[in-house]
Design an enzyme around this catalytic site. Structure first.
Site, mmCIF file in Angstrom:
data_model
loop_
_atom_site.group_PDB
_atom_site.id
_atom_site.type_symbol
_atom_site.label_atom_id
_atom_site.label_comp_id
_atom_site.label_asym_id
_atom_site.label_seq_id
_atom_site.Cartn_x
_atom_site.Cartn_y
_atom_site.Cartn_z
ATOM 1 N N ARG A 1 20.064 -31.787 -53.114
ATOM 2 C CA ARG A 1 19.533 -31.434 -51.794
ATOM 3 C C ARG A 1 20.608 -31.391 -50.723
ATOM 4 N NH1 ARG A 1 15.457 -36.654 -51.478
ATOM 5 N NH2 ARG A 1 17.023 -38.208 -51.925
ATOM 6 N N ARG B 1 21.448 -45.668 -61.066
ATOM 7 C CA ARG B 1 21.688 -44.260 -60.876
ATOM 8 C C ARG B 1 22.516 -44.160 -59.594
ATOM 9 N NH1 ARG B 1 18.231 -40.156 -59.179
ATOM 10 N NH2 ARG B 1 16.622 -41.626 -58.619
ATOM 11 N N GLU C 1 23.949 -33.737 -51.597
ATOM 12 C CA GLU C 1 23.728 -34.944 -52.399
ATOM 13 C C GLU C 1 23.842 -34.599 -53.887
ATOM 14 O OE1 GLU C 1 20.523 -37.322 -50.703
ATOM 15 O OE2 GLU C 1 19.969 -37.854 -52.753
ATOM 16 N N ARG D 1 -1.779 -31.685 -53.171
ATOM 17 C CA ARG D 1 -2.898 -31.564 -52.220
ATOM 18 C C ARG D 1 -3.473 -30.158 -52.212
ATOM 19 N NH1 ARG D 1 0.693 -33.641 -48.053
ATOM 20 N NH2 ARG D 1 0.683 -35.911 -48.203
ATOM 21 N N ARG E 1 4.596 -39.920 -58.230
ATOM 22 C CA ARG E 1 4.857 -40.383 -56.858
ATOM 23 C C ARG E 1 4.588 -39.291 -55.833
ATOM 24 N NH1 ARG E 1 10.183 -43.263 -57.108
ATOM 25 N NH2 ARG E 1 11.015 -41.597 -55.824
ATOM 26 N N TYR F 1 13.106 -50.978 -57.150
ATOM 27 C CA TYR F 1 13.172 -49.720 -56.426
ATOM 28 C C TYR F 1 12.345 -49.861 -55.134
ATOM 29 C CZ TYR F 1 13.574 -44.587 -56.490
ATOM 30 O OH TYR F 1 13.882 -43.279 -56.220
ATOM 31 N N ASP G 1 11.274 -49.386 -51.246
ATOM 32 C CA ASP G 1 11.434 -48.628 -50.008
ATOM 33 C C ASP G 1 11.670 -49.630 -48.872
ATOM 34 O OD1 ASP G 1 11.366 -45.948 -50.662
ATOM 35 O OD2 ASP G 1 9.177 -45.873 -50.712
HETATM 36 P P1 FAD Z 1 21.160 -52.919 -49.216
HETATM 37 O O1 FAD Z 1 20.870 -52.077 -48.058
HETATM 38 O O2 FAD Z 1 21.781 -52.301 -50.437
HETATM 39 O O3 FAD Z 1 22.116 -54.102 -48.712
HETATM 40 C C1 FAD Z 1 22.845 -54.945 -49.572
HETATM 41 C C2 FAD Z 1 24.187 -55.231 -48.921
HETATM 42 O O4 FAD Z 1 24.849 -56.274 -49.634
HETATM 43 C C3 FAD Z 1 25.127 -54.035 -48.965
HETATM 44 O O5 FAD Z 1 25.538 -53.711 -47.658
HETATM 45 C C4 FAD Z 1 26.288 -54.523 -49.820
HETATM 46 O O6 FAD Z 1 27.541 -54.006 -49.405
HETATM 47 C C5 FAD Z 1 26.226 -56.026 -49.621
HETATM 48 N N1 FAD Z 1 26.835 -56.808 -50.698
HETATM 49 C C6 FAD Z 1 26.601 -56.691 -52.027
HETATM 50 N N2 FAD Z 1 27.357 -57.579 -52.703
HETATM 51 C C7 FAD Z 1 28.069 -58.286 -51.788
HETATM 52 C C8 FAD Z 1 29.039 -59.328 -51.879
HETATM 53 N N3 FAD Z 1 29.419 -59.845 -53.059
HETATM 54 N N4 FAD Z 1 29.582 -59.822 -50.727
HETATM 55 C C9 FAD Z 1 29.216 -59.309 -49.524
HETATM 56 N N5 FAD Z 1 28.306 -58.309 -49.392
HETATM 57 C C10 FAD Z 1 27.757 -57.809 -50.503
HETATM 58 N N6 FAD Z 1 13.618 -46.238 -48.254
HETATM 59 C C11 FAD Z 1 12.636 -45.716 -47.480
HETATM 60 O O7 FAD Z 1 11.721 -46.441 -47.066
HETATM 61 N N7 FAD Z 1 12.646 -44.389 -47.120
HETATM 62 C C12 FAD Z 1 13.629 -43.535 -47.533
HETATM 63 O O8 FAD Z 1 13.618 -42.345 -47.187
HETATM 64 C C13 FAD Z 1 14.675 -44.061 -48.371
HETATM 65 N N8 FAD Z 1 15.654 -43.264 -48.816
HETATM 66 C C14 FAD Z 1 16.637 -43.797 -49.594
HETATM 67 C C15 FAD Z 1 17.656 -42.941 -50.032
HETATM 68 C C16 FAD Z 1 18.678 -43.444 -50.813
HETATM 69 C C17 FAD Z 1 19.768 -42.516 -51.289
HETATM 70 C C18 FAD Z 1 18.698 -44.813 -51.169
HETATM 71 C C19 FAD Z 1 19.804 -45.374 -52.026
HETATM 72 C C20 FAD Z 1 17.684 -45.654 -50.743
HETATM 73 C C21 FAD Z 1 16.642 -45.168 -49.958
HETATM 74 N N9 FAD Z 1 15.634 -45.993 -49.473
HETATM 75 C C22 FAD Z 1 14.631 -45.454 -48.701
HETATM 76 C C23 FAD Z 1 15.595 -47.436 -49.789
HETATM 77 C C24 FAD Z 1 16.312 -48.338 -48.753
HETATM 78 O O9 FAD Z 1 17.649 -47.942 -48.653
HETATM 79 C C25 FAD Z 1 16.216 -49.809 -49.216
HETATM 80 O O10 FAD Z 1 14.897 -50.216 -49.361
HETATM 81 C C26 FAD Z 1 16.906 -50.826 -48.296
HETATM 82 O O11 FAD Z 1 18.036 -50.319 -47.658
HETATM 83 C C27 FAD Z 1 17.282 -52.040 -49.116
HETATM 84 O O12 FAD Z 1 17.831 -53.064 -48.335
HETATM 85 P P2 FAD Z 1 18.569 -54.294 -49.025
HETATM 86 O O13 FAD Z 1 18.932 -55.234 -47.949
HETATM 87 O O14 FAD Z 1 17.775 -54.793 -50.166
HETATM 88 O O15 FAD Z 1 19.877 -53.682 -49.742
HETATM 89 N N1 UDP Z 2 10.841 -33.789 -57.699
HETATM 90 C C1 UDP Z 2 10.933 -32.470 -58.147
HETATM 91 N N2 UDP Z 2 11.219 -31.484 -57.255
HETATM 92 C C2 UDP Z 2 11.439 -31.731 -55.941
HETATM 93 C C3 UDP Z 2 11.338 -33.070 -55.479
HETATM 94 C C4 UDP Z 2 11.032 -34.067 -56.393
HETATM 95 O O1 UDP Z 2 10.753 -32.218 -59.335
HETATM 96 O O2 UDP Z 2 11.706 -30.779 -55.182
HETATM 97 C C5 UDP Z 2 10.517 -34.834 -58.693
HETATM 98 C C6 UDP Z 2 11.786 -35.465 -59.279
HETATM 99 O O3 UDP Z 2 11.526 -35.770 -60.648
HETATM 100 C C7 UDP Z 2 11.936 -36.737 -58.489
HETATM 101 C C8 UDP Z 2 10.462 -37.140 -58.310
HETATM 102 O O4 UDP Z 2 9.785 -35.894 -58.122
HETATM 103 O O5 UDP Z 2 12.693 -37.727 -59.165
HETATM 104 C C9 UDP Z 2 10.204 -38.065 -57.147
HETATM 105 O O6 UDP Z 2 10.716 -37.477 -55.975
HETATM 106 P P1 UDP Z 2 11.135 -38.357 -54.735
HETATM 107 O O7 UDP Z 2 11.586 -37.439 -53.659
HETATM 108 O O8 UDP Z 2 10.056 -39.322 -54.458
HETATM 109 O O9 UDP Z 2 12.320 -39.247 -55.271
HETATM 110 P P2 UDP Z 2 13.880 -39.018 -55.552
HETATM 111 O O10 UDP Z 2 14.137 -37.545 -55.577
HETATM 112 O O11 UDP Z 2 14.545 -39.697 -54.401
HETATM 113 O O12 UDP Z 2 14.085 -39.686 -56.874
#
Ligand code: FAD
Ligand code: UDP
Length: 366
Positions: A279, A248, A299, A175, A171, A347, A349
């Site tokens: 991080r 996870r 985190e 470069r 992923r 998974y 975004d």
């Molecule tokens: P969610 O945002 O999980 O919404 C689901 C909601 O349903 C929750 O609020 C939950 O409380 C509610 N719910 C569940 N069960 C019930 C129930 N029984 N009754 C009432 N409510 C309920 N994407 C990016 O593009 N860029 C990023 O940098 C990025 N970073 C991320 C970092 C982290 C740590 C995580 C976890 C995700 C990241 N993502 C990122 C992904 C992004 O968060 C998701 O794509 C997006 O938020 C998903 O939206 P969703 O509506 O599917 O789910």
């Molecule tokens: N990764 C790594 N070193 C870093 C950043 C990322 O080895 O400093 C690896 C790690 O295995 C990670 C993967 O690259 O799971 C993908 O990274 P990304 O930031 O896309 O995802 P996340 O860390 O949120 O799983």
């Protein structure tokens, strides 16, 4: 006639986008959310004027012009470009792996010199890489694997790099240019004012109830809507009939500091094995903030167990097979749409989740 066309379970991006498009077609929507706020994982909390990404750093990036135009119609985006820095025992390296990283690691100046170094270090890997360790060494050589990948990855996934699939590391861009942009996508930025601006716009005109769990009062909510849009975990909907899907999880430790600038960049990865967190996020840098104080979040990866927040679906074979059994049940459910990260066990975004909700709305709202 029921009072709502749609009852949407969850208020994350999937539900919010679907509700917005349904409203445009004159549909009535009720959104219910078990947390005490809307927005799902993109929710931001305002601390000292800083938008704190409460559920982990969220950077919007996409190559889909339709999605980019859609989000820009809801909020203005800033020029943030994700350029994290890796800290290995006090040595600082630019990410993703690019000429700045190679130059710092080996003192090389040109792409040809960097290629030669990597070529020399990857010779131990012959044939198709069989696991993450081999894949990483074959992409960037042994030094970078040891300092910037091994420790971080083993903390993140709780497993040895030899026991992880090769694709995880693919992923990340590699470069041979001096370019620290973490993503290859055409468009990138952070919504000015935080993600809540987008969620609030999307949910305008919907009835919203927070702090309520759909599954605890399912019959009642089913009686209110012609159709249900369910974005919670699919295995929970079916009361774990076939067993539990695995996730996870993460633990966030947030601190308000009485200083202006803690680390000089939004994201620093700690890539050694000993530091327990992966991080530190300094939220103000997502929006070029100049507040006198700062908020940082460490985190920590965590093994998920029931009752914890399910952040990332584990898309290995075992869980994928289990998901398919639930998906087969879901398909027969005429009155329920399963969507989003947890409903589809994918998974996603943010841009992909928006795309998925748009597609479903198009099929559904004729
Ligand atoms: P969610 O945002 O999980 O919404 C689901 C909601 O349903 C929750 O609020 C939950 O409380 C509610 N719910 C569940 N069960 C019930 C129930 N029984 N009754 C009432 N409510 C309920 N994407 C990016 O593009 N860029 C990023 O940098 C990025 N970073 C991320 C970092 C982290 C740590 C995580 C976890 C995700 C990241 N993502 C990122 C992904 C992004 O968060 C998701 O794509 C997006 O938020 C998903 O939206 P969703 O509506 O599917 O789910
Ligand atoms: N990764 C790594 N070193 C870093 C950043 C990322 O080895 O400093 C690896 C790690 O295995 C990670 C993967 O690259 O799971 C993908 O990274 P990304 O930031 O896309 O995802 P996340 O860390 O949120 O799983």
């Amino acid at each position: 006639m029921k009072p709502y066309d749609y009852v949407l379970v969850g208020s994350g991006l999937y539900s919010a986008v679907f509700a917005y498009l349904a409203k445009q077609k004159g549909k009535k929507c009720l959104v219910i959310e078990k947390r005490n706020h809307t927005g799902g994982n993109v929710y931001c909390e305002n601390i000292e004027g800083i938008h704190v990404h409460k559920y982990g750093a969220h950077i919007f990036h996409t190559s889909n012009k339709k999605v980019w135009e859609f989000v820009n119609s809801l909020a203005e985006f800033n020029r943030y470009t994700n350029s994290p820095v890796a800290n290995y025992k006090g040595e600082m390296y630019n990410m993703p792996f690019n000429m700045n990283t190679f130059s710092k690691m080996w003192g090389v100046c040109t792409p040809a010199q960097a290629r030669a170094k990597i070529e020399e270090q990857r010779s131990s890997v012959t044939g198709e890489p069989k696991n993450l360790e081999e894949q990483a060494i074959s992409l960037v050589g042994r030094d970078i694997y040891q300092k910037l990948i091994k420790g971080y990855t083993e903390k993140q996934w709780g497993r040895d790099c030899k026991d992880l699939p090769a694709f995880i590391i693919k992923r990340l861009p590699v470069r041979y240019t001096y370019d620290n942009n973490y993503f290859n996508d055409l468009y990138q930025g952070i919504p000015i004012g935080g993600y809540n601006v987008i969620i609030d716009k999307l949910l305008e005109g919907c009835d919203v109830e927070t702090g309520v769990d759909y599954l605890e009062n399912k019959d009642h909510y089913d009686s209110l809507g012609e159709k249900i849009v369910y974005t919670g975990p699919i295995d929970v909907y079916y009361n774990y009939r076939f067993g539990k899907l695995e996730y996870r999880s993460l633990r966030f430790e947030t601190e308000l500091l009485d200083q202006e600038n803690y680390q000089g960049v939004a994201v620093v990865n700690y890539t050694d094995r000993e530091t327990p967190y992966t991080r530190i996020i300094e939220h103000k840098h997502f929006e070029f903030g100049v507040q006198p104080k700062t908020v940082i979040t460490r985190e920590y990866p965590e093994t998920w167990s029931q009752g914890m927040e399910p952040y990332y679906p584990v898309n290995d074979e075992k869980n994928q097979e289990l998901y398919q059994r639930y998906a087969a049940l879901a398909e027969k459910e005429a009155g329920v749409i399963f969507g989003g990260r947890l409903g589809e066990y994918k998974y996603y975004d943010m841009d992909k989740v928006i795309e998925s909700a748009m597609k479903k709305a198009e099929e559904e709202l004729v």
